[in-house]
Design a protein around this motif. Structure first.
Motif, short mmCIF file in Angstrom:
data_model
loop_
_atom_site.label_atom_id
_atom_site.label_comp_id
_atom_site.label_asym_id
_atom_site.label_seq_id
_atom_site.Cartn_x
_atom_site.Cartn_y
_atom_site.Cartn_z
N ALA A 160 18.14 -1.23 65.00
CA ALA A 160 18.50 -2.06 63.85
C ALA A 160 18.49 -1.26 62.55
O ALA A 160 19.12 -1.65 61.58
CB ALA A 160 17.53 -3.24 63.75
N ARG A 161 17.77 -0.13 62.52
CA ARG A 161 17.60 0.64 61.29
C ARG A 161 18.19 2.05 61.34
O ARG A 161 18.13 2.77 60.35
CB ARG A 161 16.13 0.69 60.91
CG ARG A 161 15.55 -0.71 60.83
CD ARG A 161 14.45 -0.94 59.86
NE ARG A 161 14.49 -0.32 58.58
CZ ARG A 161 15.05 -0.81 57.47
NH1 ARG A 161 15.66 -1.97 57.52
NH2 ARG A 161 14.99 -0.16 56.35
N SER A 162 18.76 2.44 62.48
CA SER A 162 19.31 3.81 62.56
C SER A 162 20.25 3.96 63.75
O SER A 162 20.21 3.18 64.70
CB SER A 162 18.18 4.83 62.68
OG SER A 162 17.47 4.65 63.88
N PHE A 163 21.09 4.97 63.67
CA PHE A 163 21.93 5.38 64.80
C PHE A 163 22.47 6.77 64.51
O PHE A 163 22.35 7.28 63.39
CB PHE A 163 23.06 4.39 65.09
CG PHE A 163 24.17 4.35 64.07
CD1 PHE A 163 25.33 5.09 64.24
CD2 PHE A 163 24.05 3.55 62.94
CE1 PHE A 163 26.35 5.04 63.30
CE2 PHE A 163 25.07 3.50 62.00
CZ PHE A 163 26.21 4.24 62.18
N GLN A 164 23.05 7.39 65.52
CA GLN A 164 23.64 8.72 65.36
C GLN A 164 25.08 8.68 65.85
O GLN A 164 25.41 8.00 66.81
CB GLN A 164 22.86 9.75 66.18
CG GLN A 164 23.44 11.15 66.07
CD GLN A 164 22.58 12.19 66.74
OE1 GLN A 164 21.46 12.41 66.34
NE2 GLN A 164 23.12 12.84 67.77
N LEU A 165 25.93 9.45 65.17
CA LEU A 165 27.32 9.63 65.57
C LEU A 165 27.57 11.13 65.68
O LEU A 165 27.34 11.87 64.72
CB LEU A 165 28.27 9.01 64.55
CG LEU A 165 29.76 9.33 64.73
CD1 LEU A 165 30.28 8.88 66.07
CD2 LEU A 165 30.57 8.73 63.60
N ASN A 180 30.56 19.34 66.38
CA ASN A 180 30.94 19.88 65.09
C ASN A 180 30.65 18.91 63.94
O ASN A 180 30.90 19.23 62.79
CB ASN A 180 32.42 20.27 65.07
CG ASN A 180 33.32 19.07 65.17
OD1 ASN A 180 33.26 18.32 66.13
ND2 ASN A 180 34.15 18.86 64.17
N TRP A 181 30.07 17.77 64.29
CA TRP A 181 29.81 16.75 63.27
C TRP A 181 28.68 15.90 63.83
O TRP A 181 28.85 15.21 64.83
CB TRP A 181 31.08 15.95 63.07
CG TRP A 181 31.07 14.75 62.18
CD1 TRP A 181 30.47 13.55 62.43
CD2 TRP A 181 31.72 14.61 60.92
NE1 TRP A 181 30.73 12.68 61.41
CE2 TRP A 181 31.48 13.31 60.46
CE3 TRP A 181 32.48 15.47 60.15
CZ2 TRP A 181 31.99 12.84 59.25
CZ3 TRP A 181 32.98 14.99 58.95
CH2 TRP A 181 32.74 13.70 58.51
N ILE A 182 27.50 15.98 63.21
CA ILE A 182 26.37 15.16 63.65
C ILE A 182 25.89 14.37 62.45
O ILE A 182 25.38 14.93 61.47
CB ILE A 182 25.22 16.01 64.23
CG1 ILE A 182 25.73 16.82 65.42
CG2 ILE A 182 24.05 15.12 64.63
CD1 ILE A 182 24.76 17.87 65.93
N ALA A 183 26.10 13.06 62.50
CA ALA A 183 25.74 12.17 61.39
C ALA A 183 24.61 11.25 61.81
O ALA A 183 24.68 10.63 62.87
CB ALA A 183 26.96 11.36 60.96
N LYS A 184 23.56 11.21 60.98
CA LYS A 184 22.43 10.31 61.23
C LYS A 184 22.45 9.25 60.14
O LYS A 184 22.47 9.59 58.94
CB LYS A 184 21.14 11.09 61.24
CG LYS A 184 21.08 12.09 62.39
CD LYS A 184 19.77 12.83 62.42
CE LYS A 184 19.79 13.90 63.47
NZ LYS A 184 19.48 13.48 64.79
N PHE A 185 22.46 8.01 60.56
CA PHE A 185 22.55 6.87 59.64
C PHE A 185 21.22 6.12 59.64
O PHE A 185 20.66 5.86 60.72
CB PHE A 185 23.66 5.92 60.07
CG PHE A 185 25.03 6.54 60.02
CD1 PHE A 185 25.83 6.35 58.91
CD2 PHE A 185 25.51 7.31 61.06
CE1 PHE A 185 27.11 6.92 58.85
CE2 PHE A 185 26.77 7.88 61.02
CZ PHE A 185 27.57 7.68 59.90
N THR A 186 20.74 5.74 58.43
CA THR A 186 19.50 4.96 58.32
C THR A 186 19.69 3.88 57.27
O THR A 186 20.50 4.02 56.35
CB THR A 186 18.30 5.85 57.93
OG1 THR A 186 18.61 6.53 56.71
CG2 THR A 186 17.98 6.86 59.03
N ARG A 187 18.88 2.82 57.41
CA ARG A 187 18.89 1.75 56.40
C ARG A 187 17.65 1.88 55.55
O ARG A 187 16.61 2.24 56.01
CB ARG A 187 18.87 0.38 57.08
CG ARG A 187 20.18 0.06 57.74
CD ARG A 187 20.31 -1.46 57.89
NE ARG A 187 21.26 -1.81 58.91
CZ ARG A 187 22.50 -2.20 58.67
NH1 ARG A 187 22.95 -2.26 57.45
NH2 ARG A 187 23.31 -2.51 59.64
#
Length: 187
Positions: A160-165, A180-187
């Motif tokens: 609910a508060r994070s994921f990775q692409l 070639n692209w690692i994105a970490k998303f957080t709320r």
């Protein structure tokens, strides 16, 4: 030996195919109780902080990465049958702006993801795929430096508060993948 006229043979083949089609369709179609996947991106709706690591020269043997930080916003379109994402990041090599449009196809039960960045000013080829057991995988054929490659997106570690692409490229037909692209998303 009796010969059957070509037209009659073609008619027999067509009838045989028509008779087999309902059974083949029943086997190919997922069970009605199976969930559709149309809400798979609901976890990402809203605003996020994003930290991106990007390989500067993919598929060259280089291991030079740059870091970016910024925001991502995903909003539903067409009552949730599609969504539109906006990504804005800043890092040591400059400013990045990206736009993604994701559209769900209820017949194939797959999503198509199209991406554009403001520097290129064009929408790239769509990637297709979906989610299974909390992991999303999407694939496309593309080119990099005039070479044919495959591209893969993987959505993982979803809470609910994070994921990775992670985006990865393959120039050997999908046998090996180089992120070639690692994105970490957080709320």
């Amino acid at each position: 030996m009796t010969t059957v006229p070509k037209a009659f043979r073609a008619l027999l083949c067509a009838l045989a195919l028509a008779a087999a089609a309902p059974a083949a369709l029943a086997q190919a179609s997922p069970p009605a109780a199976e969930r559709s996947g149309a809400r798979d991106f609901d976890f990402e709706l809203g605003s996020w902080k994003c930290h991106l690591s990007r390989r500067l020269k993919p598929l060259t043997g280089s291991n030079t990465w740059v870091e970016y930080d910024g925001t991502s916003v995903l909003r539903p379109v067409w009552g949730g049958k599609a969504n539109l994402g906006e990504l804005e990041l800043d890092g040591s090599t400059g400013h990045l702006e990206g736009l993604s449009l994701r559209v769900y196809n209820p017949q194939t039960r797959q999503w198509g993801i199209s991406y554009a960045n403001s520097a290129a000013g064009a929408v790239g080829l769509p990637m297709f795929g979906g989610f299974k057991e909390g992991r999303g995988e999407f694939y496309a054929a593309d080119t990099l430096n005039d070479r044919a490659i495959f591209v893969r997106f993987v959505f993982s570690d979803i809470t609910a508060r994070s994921f990775q692409l992670e985006q990865a490229f393959s120039d050997d037909g999908g046998k090996t993948w180089e992120p070639n692209w690692i994105a970490k998303f957080t709320r």
